[in-house]
Write an enzyme that holds these catalytic residues in place. Structure first.
Site: not given
Ligand code: IMP
Ligand code: MG
Length: 176
Positions: A41-42, A97-98, A101, A150, A157, A163
């Site tokens: 949803k991000g 994408e939002d 990470d 974070f 969220d 959000r």
């Molecule tokens: P990745 O697979 O570790 O790159 O994770 C990506 C997903 O983790 C993002 O699409 C977010 O939903 C969540 N995420 C990672 N860091 C944050 C943050 O700082 N705040 C909120 N959601 C996060």
């Molecule tokens: Mg996401």
């Protein structure tokens, strides 16, 4: 008591950068069209603001993925919980994408997407947290590179909350 959230990227700065990204995309795809894949949803808020400002023809589809982990870290095991409605074959796909990470989610998603034969495939992420990367993911259009904190707001969220904040904030203190 309320949670404590401090502003990391104010609304004006966010919107200025979104405009710049939309202009860059419009320029890069001049004479063509783009197919945005919004990752639920991000990235809903970001996708809408971006799409409104792109001047080449735009189509939009949605995908949702979940990654299993211990709650705070993703495990690298990613599952598609909602696939696209339309085919991506032959389209200029931009995955929106939002935040990137660890890179686990996008690494998996882009591999899946490549096999569906889009004409081109790019990634646009509002935020990039490169310090935590475990999988190599190249972000073609980046809003902001941020430190390892974070963050919430503009779609992101904390336990499904915040959000709707119009800025990117850092969760400093949780008071449950
Ligand atoms: P990745 O697979 O570790 O790159 O994770 C990506 C997903 O983790 C993002 O699409 C977010 O939903 C969540 N995420 C990672 N860091 C944050 C943050 O700082 N705040 C909120 N959601 C996060
Ligand atoms: Mg996401």
């Amino acid at each position: 008591m309320k949670d404590k959230i401090s502003v990391m990227i104010p609304e004006e700065e966010l919107m200025k950068r979104v405009r710049e990204l939309s202009e860059q995309i419009s320029k890069d795809y001049e004479g063509q069209s783009v197919h945005l894949i919004c990752i639920l949803k991000g990235s809903v808020f970001f996708t809408c603001e971006l799409a409104k400002r792109i001047t080449v023809p735009v189509t939009i589809d949605f995908m949702q993925v979940s990654s299993y982990g211990d709650g705070t870290k993703s495990s690298g095991i990613v599952r598609i919980t909602k696939d696209t409605d339309e085919t991506v074959e032959g389209k200029n796909v931009i995955v929106v994408e939002d935040i990137v990470d660890s890179g686990n989610t996008l690494y998996f998603l882009l591999e899946v997407m490549k096999q569906k034969k889009p004409a081109s495939l790019k990634l646009c992420s509002l935020l990039d947290k490169p310090d935590r990367r475990v999988k190599p993911v190249n972000v073609d259009y980046t809003g902001f590179v941020i430190e390892d904190k974070f963050v919430v707001g503009f779609g992101l969220d904390y336990a499904q909350k915040y959000r709707n904040l119009p800025y990117i904030g850092v969760v400093e203190e949780i008071n449950e």
